[in-house]
Design a protein around this motif. Structure first.
Motif, short mmCIF file in Angstrom:
data_model
loop_
_atom_site.label_atom_id
_atom_site.label_comp_id
_atom_site.label_asym_id
_atom_site.label_seq_id
_atom_site.Cartn_x
_atom_site.Cartn_y
_atom_site.Cartn_z
N TYR A 191 38.40 27.23 33.19
CA TYR A 191 38.71 28.45 32.45
C TYR A 191 40.21 28.69 32.37
O TYR A 191 40.68 29.41 31.50
N ARG A 238 38.68 31.53 36.64
CA ARG A 238 37.86 32.70 36.37
C ARG A 238 37.79 32.96 34.89
O ARG A 238 38.72 32.67 34.15
N GLN A 239 36.68 33.56 34.49
CA GLN A 239 36.48 33.85 33.08
C GLN A 239 37.41 34.95 32.60
O GLN A 239 37.56 35.16 31.41
N LEU A 240 37.98 35.64 33.57
CA LEU A 240 38.73 36.86 33.32
C LEU A 240 39.70 36.80 32.13
O LEU A 240 39.57 37.57 31.19
N ASP A 241 40.63 35.87 32.19
CA ASP A 241 41.66 35.82 31.14
C ASP A 241 41.25 34.91 30.01
O ASP A 241 41.93 34.80 29.00
#
Ligand SMILES: *[C@@H]1O[C@H](CO)[C@@H](O)[C@H](O)[C@H]1NC(C)=O
Ligand SMILES: *[C@@H]1O[C@H](CO)[C@@H](O)[C@H](O)[C@H]1NC(C)=O
Ligand SMILES: *[C@@H]1O[C@H](CO)[C@@H](O)[C@H](O)[C@H]1NC(C)=O
Ligand SMILES: *[C@@H]1O[C@H](CO)[C@@H](O)[C@H](O)[C@H]1NC(C)=O
Ligand SMILES: *[C@@H]1O[C@H](CO)[C@@H](O)[C@H](O)[C@H]1NC(C)=O
Ligand SMILES: *[C@@H]1O[C@H](CO)[C@@H](O)[C@H](O)[C@H]1NC(C)=O
Ligand SMILES: *[C@@H]1O[C@H](CO)[C@@H](O)[C@H](O)[C@H]1NC(C)=O
Ligand SMILES: *[C@@H]1O[C@H](CO)[C@@H](O)[C@H](O)[C@H]1NC(C)=O
Length: 581
Positions: free
Chosen positions: A419, A358-361
């Motif tokens: 990611y 995920r792009q989150l972190d």
């Protein structure tokens, strides 16, 4: 090959001619007719069609009749037939004899082996022998994948429905279980069966060794797609960054378990050597136990018997504490999005987990590594990267050819695998560069400048300020596959900071207008006040320490280490300063 072996092979071809007066297919279809008859007569729920297996045939070729076969009765059993012709009749005779008068055999039940309901594969070969000056032919067959002899309930009291307990991907056809698609069934295993079995094995080891972070594997079609696009070789070039691999001769649970037993029965020193030796490539079955892996995909190259499994997203091999002294609680150290379920970490929403992550972190990780290098190399103008919707829009409408064609004007591009673990990926990609000498660096930059991207170095271009990423497929070249492509702006020219340790500046001292130094990185917002750290002084102290202390041995069991220790880095930096290397 000696003369005797040649002769045996020659004779076996002679024998095929002599014995195979019947076509192989006819012979086995008669046996399958018999299997169906018995399934219906004795109400056998799990009688499977026997299908030809090249995998079993390859095992059979070198076997010599009359010498012991220790490999037998694990994932296959053997039998001897006097001829293919009438094999159904002789099998029926053997069965009727057995029903009225059961007996036990330790080696082979011969024709009766053909009536083991859960066997699914067979292979046969013609052989010959001299008996009283007469060359006599016979056939040897293997049946798999069962090592045990199992006969159905012959009492006649079964209440089950024939064909009601078929193997996965098999369906009931008039009482016999037949495969939905014959070409997908292999003696060596169906790739997707691995998932269930491997998770079972992981669970057993997690409980046995008190592993706090054993994750349940999820089948990844993304990883599979990449595997299918890759160029196969014994050593995959791009391995060990966000995935690792294992080659398998067969995929049958019992044989993986026995390979693992072999490892765990080694003495500690041998275990360590084994791990060290293969950690840069593959550790064979041990790869199945890497607790931090979360995804798996296995596949076979068309017409090849070799199968490969990929595991993601760890590029580094991690082993749990196998000393049998761990007092950790299984399932106590799960990654985000995973929770303990009977001692293993299971995804809370598996449908949301993906190999690409995920792009989150991602944004905070990428800025973290930029800041780290800025401080290490005293880069005065390393800017924070912020997500750009404009760049995202540009990227969305481009294929790789478009990315290449339009790069180097107001943006440049770089590729990453996923990611996740971005810090590790960048380090893995640039460490050799930072560690090489000035000439080698120059040559490297010059050779890369001719291409359209400087690979992972793009992510360390200090003047870039914006970024946007998305999945793109690379169609050609040896790097075929799906990658995350990131566009970085606003610079069209490549700049890398001075890596010769000649800088007198300090990190974050030359930010562009509108940017402020925050702990070495130029950021857009006004920073909160942070204590200023004097790295030169720290380096001095580290040097003194380094002179009096032994260097730390390299730890073998590392947990996802994203960094070299600060002390080591500073000592390294100082050495570079002092010796000007
Ligand atoms: C064996 O197969 C042949 C056909 O190939 C058939 O005529 C015969 O009845 C079968 N025998 C038994 C015992 O099923
Ligand atoms: C065969 O062996 C099994 C278990 O080893 C035993 O229970 C059974 O009675 C034996 N059958 C015969 C016919 O000897
Ligand atoms: C059977 O499987 C093979 C290999 O996966 C595939 O190419 C073929 O189309 C399948 N056949 C059917 C009828 O589904
Ligand atoms: C080390 O690995 C290589 C292949 O990667 C293998 O041929 C060799 O036998 C291994 N050595 C030991 C001691 O395991
Ligand atoms: C681990 O220790 C337990 C008892 O503490 C023992 O029963 C078991 O056999 C040991 N296992 C191994 C692999 O040494
Ligand atoms: C995880 O689950 C197992 C079995 O349900 C349990 O024994 C263990 O204590 C749990 N771990 C944690 C950290 O709660
Ligand atoms: C620099 O490194 C390259 C490659 O590692 C090596 O061939 C060369 O001799 C080195 N040059 C100097 C001056 O050390
Ligand atoms: C990029 O480099 C070229 C040639 O060295 C130069 O002409 C151009 O002005 C540079 N572009 C920017 C934006 O600095």
């Amino acid at each position: 090959m000696n003369l005797f072996q040649s002769l045996v092979i020659f004779l076996s071809f002679v024998a095929i001619k002599d014995v195979a007066s019947m076509d192989r297919e006819d012979f086995i279809s008669d046996i399958n007719v018999l299997r169906r008859d018995y399934a219906n007569r004795f109400k056998v729920p799990n009688m499977h069609e026997l299908i030809w297996s090249w995998g079993l045939f390859n095992i059979l070729i070198p076997l010599e009749w009359g010498v012991p076969w220790p490999e037998a009765r694990k994932t296959w059993r053997y039998l001897r037939l006097e001829s293919y012709e009438g094999a159904n009749t002789s099998t029926k005779n053997a069965a009727e004899k057995y029903f009225s008068n059961p007996y036990n055999r330790t080696d082979s039940y011969n024709e009766l082996e053909f009536l083991n309901p859960i066997q699914r594969f067979y292979a046969c070969i013609g052989r010959s022998e001299w008996i009283r000056e007469e060359l006599r032919g016979y056939c040897v067959c293997l049946v798999g994948t069962e090592g045990e002899f199992t006969i159905f309930d012959t009492s006649g009291n079964s209440k089950k429905v024939p064909g009601s307990e078929c193997h996965k991907r098999y369906k009931n056809d008039n009482g016999l279980c037949v495969p939905n698609n014959k070409t997908e069934e292999w003696y060596d295993g169906h790739p997707q069966d691995i998932l269930e079995d491997i998770n079972q094995i992981r669970k057993v080891y997690s409980e046995k060794y008190n592993v706090p972070n054993m994750h349940q594997l999820i089948w990844s079609d993304d990883l599979l797609k990449n595997l299918q696009k890759m160029i196969w070789s014994n050593r995959f070039q791009d391995a060990c960054v966000t995935w690792r691999y294992v080659h398998l001769d067969n995929y049958i649970k019992t044989s993986i378990e026995s390979e693992l037993d072999t490892f765990f029965n080694k003495i500690p020193l041998e275990k360590r050597l084994f791990i060290r030796n293969g950690s840069d490539t593959t550790l064979r079955s041990l790869e199945f136990l890497n607790p931090l892996q979360k995804f798996i995909a296995c596949g076979r190259k068309t017409n090849s018997l070799i199968m490969v499994c990929l595991f993601g997203t760890e590029g580094k091999f991690t082993m749990f504490d196998y000393s049998n002294k761990s007092s950790e609680i299984p399932g106590s150290n799960c990654h985000k999005g995973y929770r303990n379920d009977s001692g293993v970490c299971v995804a809370i929403k598996p449908e949301e987990e993906s190999y690409f992550g995920r792009q989150l972190d991602f944004m905070s990780d990428i800025n973290q590594i930029r800041r780290r290098y800025a401080k290490e190399y005293r880069v005065p103008n390393m800017h924070e990267l912020t997500w750009s919707n404009d760049l995202a829009e540009v990227l969305e409408h481009l294929h790789m050819t478009g990315v290449r064609a339009q790069a180097k004007k107001t943006w440049r591009y770089g590729a990453i695998n996923t990611y996740d673990n971005i810090i590790y990926q960048i380090e893995k990609g640039v460490t050799f560069f930072f560690e090489s000498n000035r000439t080698a660096k120059k040559i490297h930059i010059e050779s890369l400048s001719k291409k359209d991207t400087m690979d992972r170095l793009e992510f360390l271009n200090p003047l870039q300020k914006t970024i946007a990423c998305g999945r793109k497929e690379e169609e050609g070249g040896y790097r075929r596959g799906i990658y995350i492509i990131c566009l970085l702006g606003p610079e069209g020219n490549f700049t890398i900071f001075d890596t010769t340790f000649q800088w007198q500046a300090s990190a974050g001292s030359k930010c562009d207008k509108g940017y402020y130094n925050e702990d070495g990185l130029c950021i857009v917002q006004i920073p909160t006040q942070e204590p200023i750290i004097d790295y030169r002084k720290m380096a001095e102290e580290e040097k003194n320490k380094a002179l009096t202390e032994e260097p730390e041995p390299e730890p073998l069991l590392e947990n996802h280490g994203n960094g070299i220790s600060l002390g080591y880095l500073l000592a390294f930096l100082l050495a570079k300063l002092l010796f000007n290397i």
